[in-house]
Design a protein around this motif. Structure first.
Motif, PDB file in Angstrom:
ATOM      1  N   THR A  51       4.102   4.349  -3.515  1.00 39.13           N
ATOM      2  CA  THR A  51       4.120   2.953  -3.054  1.00 39.13           C
ATOM      3  C   THR A  51       3.090   2.740  -1.965  1.00 39.13           C
ATOM      4  O   THR A  51       2.340   1.752  -1.973  1.00 39.13           O
ATOM      5  N   LEU A  52       3.018   3.678  -1.035  1.00 37.00           N
ATOM      6  CA  LEU A  52       2.056   3.578   0.049  1.00 37.00           C
ATOM      7  C   LEU A  52       0.624   3.613  -0.472  1.00 37.00           C
ATOM      8  O   LEU A  52      -0.238   2.843  -0.020  1.00 37.00           O
ATOM      9  N   ALA A  53       0.367   4.466  -1.463  1.00 31.71           N
ATOM     10  CA  ALA A  53      -0.977   4.555  -2.047  1.00 31.71           C
ATOM     11  C   ALA A  53      -1.349   3.251  -2.750  1.00 31.71           C
ATOM     12  O   ALA A  53      -2.508   2.795  -2.679  1.00 31.71           O
ATOM     13  N   ALA A  54      -0.381   2.639  -3.431  1.00 34.73           N
ATOM     14  CA  ALA A  54      -0.650   1.365  -4.119  1.00 34.73           C
ATOM     15  C   ALA A  54      -0.940   0.261  -3.104  1.00 34.73           C
ATOM     16  O   ALA A  54      -1.844  -0.564  -3.302  1.00 34.73           O
ATOM     17  N   ILE A  55      -0.197   0.240  -2.016  1.00 34.96           N
ATOM     18  CA  ILE A  55      -0.421  -0.765  -0.977  1.00 34.96           C
ATOM     19  C   ILE A  55      -1.810  -0.596  -0.356  1.00 34.96           C
ATOM     20  O   ILE A  55      -2.505  -1.578  -0.056  1.00 34.96           O
ATOM     21  N   ALA A  56      -2.249   0.654  -0.205  1.00 33.86           N
ATOM     22  CA  ALA A  56      -3.545   0.931   0.420  1.00 33.86           C
ATOM     23  C   ALA A  56      -4.705   0.366  -0.390  1.00 33.86           C
ATOM     24  O   ALA A  56      -5.798   0.138   0.153  1.00 33.86           O
ATOM     25  N   LYS A  57      -4.487   0.126  -1.680  1.00 30.56           N
ATOM     26  CA  LYS A  57      -5.555  -0.381  -2.555  1.00 30.56           C
ATOM     27  C   LYS A  57      -5.678  -1.905  -2.517  1.00 30.56           C
ATOM     28  O   LYS A  57      -6.596  -2.471  -3.123  1.00 30.56           O
TER      29      LYS A  57
ATOM     30  N   GLU B 187      -1.295  -5.967   8.585  1.00 24.51           N
ATOM     31  CA  GLU B 187      -2.619  -5.333   8.605  1.00 24.51           C
ATOM     32  C   GLU B 187      -2.652  -4.078   7.748  1.00 24.51           C
ATOM     33  O   GLU B 187      -1.668  -3.346   7.640  1.00 24.51           O
ATOM     34  N   LEU B 188      -3.827  -3.852   7.167  1.00 26.25           N
ATOM     35  CA  LEU B 188      -4.237  -2.548   6.646  1.00 26.25           C
ATOM     36  C   LEU B 188      -5.403  -2.137   7.518  1.00 26.25           C
ATOM     37  O   LEU B 188      -6.528  -2.606   7.344  1.00 26.25           O
ATOM     38  N   THR B 189      -5.129  -1.302   8.500  1.00 24.78           N
ATOM     39  CA  THR B 189      -6.097  -1.047   9.565  1.00 24.78           C
ATOM     40  C   THR B 189      -7.306  -0.262   9.059  1.00 24.78           C
ATOM     41  O   THR B 189      -7.250   0.433   8.039  1.00 24.78           O
ATOM     42  N   THR B 190      -8.388  -0.351   9.799  1.00 23.40           N
ATOM     43  CA  THR B 190      -9.601   0.399   9.456  1.00 23.40           C
ATOM     44  C   THR B 190      -9.398   1.903   9.645  1.00 23.40           C
ATOM     45  O   THR B 190     -10.209   2.703   9.173  1.00 23.40           O
ATOM     46  N   GLU B 191      -8.335   2.279  10.334  1.00 31.34           N
ATOM     47  CA  GLU B 191      -8.043   3.700  10.534  1.00 31.34           C
ATOM     48  C   GLU B 191      -7.297   4.317   9.352  1.00 31.34           C
ATOM     49  O   GLU B 191      -7.072   5.521   9.325  1.00 31.34           O
ATOM     50  N   GLY B 192      -6.890   3.455   8.416  1.00 34.33           N
ATOM     51  CA  GLY B 192      -6.196   3.961   7.233  1.00 34.33           C
ATOM     52  C   GLY B 192      -4.694   3.929   7.345  1.00 34.33           C
ATOM     53  O   GLY B 192      -4.009   4.873   6.920  1.00 34.33           O
ATOM     54  N   ALA B 193      -4.147   2.848   7.917  1.00 34.89           N
ATOM     55  CA  ALA B 193      -2.701   2.747   8.090  1.00 34.89           C
ATOM     56  C   ALA B 193      -2.216   1.344   7.764  1.00 34.89           C
ATOM     57  O   ALA B 193      -2.939   0.352   7.936  1.00 34.89           O
ATOM     58  N   LEU B 194      -0.969   1.280   7.298  1.00 37.80           N
ATOM     59  CA  LEU B 194      -0.277   0.017   7.095  1.00 37.80           C
ATOM     60  C   LEU B 194       0.456  -0.318   8.383  1.00 37.80           C
ATOM     61  O   LEU B 194       1.217   0.497   8.908  1.00 37.80           O
TER      62      LEU B 194
ATOM     63  N   ASP C 157      -3.064  -9.790  -0.492  1.00 39.70           N
ATOM     64  CA  ASP C 157      -1.734 -10.075  -1.009  1.00 39.70           C
ATOM     65  C   ASP C 157      -0.716  -9.799   0.089  1.00 39.70           C
ATOM     66  O   ASP C 157      -0.741  -8.727   0.723  1.00 39.70           O
ATOM     67  N   LYS C 158       0.177 -10.735   0.308  1.00 35.30           N
ATOM     68  CA  LYS C 158       1.177 -10.582   1.353  1.00 35.30           C
ATOM     69  C   LYS C 158       2.084  -9.386   1.065  1.00 35.30           C
ATOM     70  O   LYS C 158       2.547  -9.197  -0.061  1.00 35.30           O
ATOM     71  N   ILE C 159       2.323  -8.565   2.083  1.00 36.14           N
ATOM     72  CA  ILE C 159       3.202  -7.396   1.967  1.00 36.14           C
ATOM     73  C   ILE C 159       4.445  -7.669   2.807  1.00 36.14           C
ATOM     74  O   ILE C 159       4.356  -7.822   4.028  1.00 36.14           O
ATOM     75  N   THR C 160       5.590  -7.733   2.170  1.00 34.27           N
ATOM     76  CA  THR C 160       6.822  -8.098   2.850  1.00 34.27           C
ATOM     77  C   THR C 160       7.780  -6.919   2.926  1.00 34.27           C
ATOM     78  O   THR C 160       8.030  -6.245   1.919  1.00 34.27           O
TER      79      THR C 160
ATOM     80  N   ASP D 228       8.194  -5.338  -1.075  1.00 35.78           N
ATOM     81  CA  ASP D 228       8.105  -6.016  -2.376  1.00 35.78           C
ATOM     82  C   ASP D 228       7.000  -5.396  -3.241  1.00 35.78           C
ATOM     83  O   ASP D 228       6.562  -6.004  -4.204  1.00 35.78           O
ATOM     84  N   LYS D 229       6.581  -4.167  -2.906  1.00 37.91           N
ATOM     85  CA  LYS D 229       5.456  -3.545  -3.606  1.00 37.91           C
ATOM     86  C   LYS D 229       5.826  -2.254  -4.346  1.00 37.91           C
ATOM     87  O   LYS D 229       4.925  -1.506  -4.725  1.00 37.91           O
ATOM     88  N   GLY D 230       7.095  -1.981  -4.543  1.00 39.99           N
ATOM     89  CA  GLY D 230       7.443  -0.772  -5.283  1.00 39.99           C
ATOM     90  C   GLY D 230       8.657  -0.075  -4.697  1.00 39.99           C
ATOM     91  O   GLY D 230       9.475  -0.679  -3.993  1.00 39.99           O
ATOM     92  N   ALA D 231       8.764   1.214  -4.997  1.00 35.14           N
ATOM     93  CA  ALA D 231       9.906   2.002  -4.532  1.00 35.14           C
ATOM     94  C   ALA D 231       9.932   2.050  -3.001  1.00 35.14           C
ATOM     95  O   ALA D 231       8.894   1.949  -2.352  1.00 35.14           O
ATOM     96  N   PRO D 232      11.112   2.208  -2.441  1.00 39.27           N
ATOM     97  CA  PRO D 232      11.218   2.274  -0.973  1.00 39.27           C
ATOM     98  C   PRO D 232      10.412   3.431  -0.392  1.00 39.27           C
ATOM     99  O   PRO D 232      10.232   4.472  -1.020  1.00 39.27           O
TER     100      PRO D 232
END
Length: 286
Positions: free
Chosen positions: A240-246, A145-152, A262-265, A108-112
């Motif tokens: 999309t991934l970069a936007a989610i990381a923020k 989670e948005l992990t401390t290692e830099g991953a969704l 913000d919930k990521i679905t 729900d955060k942008g392009a696939p």
């Protein structure tokens, strides 16, 4: 006129000569037969030897026409872990073992986010994701989670980090630990183990994979041994991934500041033909 004794001697002599002649004939006949048998055996031995060399007498191994198992799935008990979701198990035979497959993660955060799955290096992980996607296992689930290692971190329907299907499988494509630099004075740039866009599995416990996965939004190199088996690489949707990381993070129930504010679905996750039809046209970023 010859005496009777002379006649007896002549008859005995003639009888003896006849016996000797018969013995000589039998001996000649025996020698001819032996010679014939020997020649025949020699020919047969030559023929048999040639046939043996040619493999005529090789016994044919029975051909096992049954397909062999490509993957094995370890059952997990939902009674001991209520966060597991019962969906059966994928097949074990006749699974693809080469090439790539397309996975599309629509949030729900942008392009696939489009991922190229490495079937050759991770056939069982790909088979599992294909199976689960076909059962809408990931649809309407939360990336918790948005992990401390830099991953969704996604793929857990329970959103607890403990969930998944009622089976597990082992690592297939675990990267090697980079070799240390030869000297501190001329150390080359460190080799990145998980480059940005890498999609990897995260198991609980380590090495016991299910449905949870990481999408790295930045380069990551662990200080110890790598523990995430790689399944693929993002080929589309990096914006999309970069936007989610923020998205800011807050503490989760365990006290770690990794829960997205913000919930990521994940609206849908598809693999294969369904993913290809759902994927957008390639963008400049990919």
């Amino acid at each position: 006129m010859a005496s009777s004794k002379d006649r007896q001697r002549k008859l005995a002599r003639a009888k003896y000569e006849r016996q000797q002649a018969r013995r000589a004939e039998r001996e000649r006949r025996r020698r001819r037969i032996s010679a014939g048998v020997g020649a025949t055996l020699a020919v047969l031995l030559i023929a048999v030897g040639g046939a043996w060399i040619g493999g005529v007498f090789d016994s044919e191994e029975p051909v096992d026409t049954a397909a062999s198992d490509v993957c094995l799935w370890t059952p997990q008990n939902p009674q001991t872990n209520p966060d597991l979701k019962e969906v059966g198990t994928p097949p074990t035979k006749d699974l693809p073992e080469e090439g790539t497959e397309t996975m599309t993660v629509t949030t729900d955060k942008g392009a696939p986010i489009v991922v190229s799955l490495d079937v050759t290096s991770s056939p069982c992980a790909t088979a599992s994701f294909t199976y689960l996607a076909g059962r809408a296992f990931f649809d309407n689930t939360e990336c918790h989670e948005l992990t401390t290692e830099g991953a969704l971190r996604c793929g857990d329907p329970s959103g607890t980090g403990q969930g998944g299907p009622t089976y597990s499988y082992y690592d297939e494509n675990l990267p090697a630990q980079p070799s240390p630099a030869p000297s501190a004075s001329a150390a080359p740039a460190a080799e990145v183990v998980y480059p940005k866009g890498t999609v990897a599995l995260i198991g609980n416990p380590k090495g016991s994979n299910g449905s949870q996965f990481l999408i790295f939004h930045k380069d990551y190199t662990p200080t110890g041994d790598p523990e995430y088996s790689i399944i693929g690489q993002v080929t589309g949707g990096l914006d999309t991934l970069a936007a989610i990381a923020k998205i800011p993070t807050v503490e989760n129930s365990a006290g770690a500041k990794v829960k997205p504010k913000d919930k990521i679905t994940v609206k849908t996750l598809t693999v294969g033909a369904a993913a290809a039809s759902a994927a957008p046209a390639p963008s400049a970023e990919s």
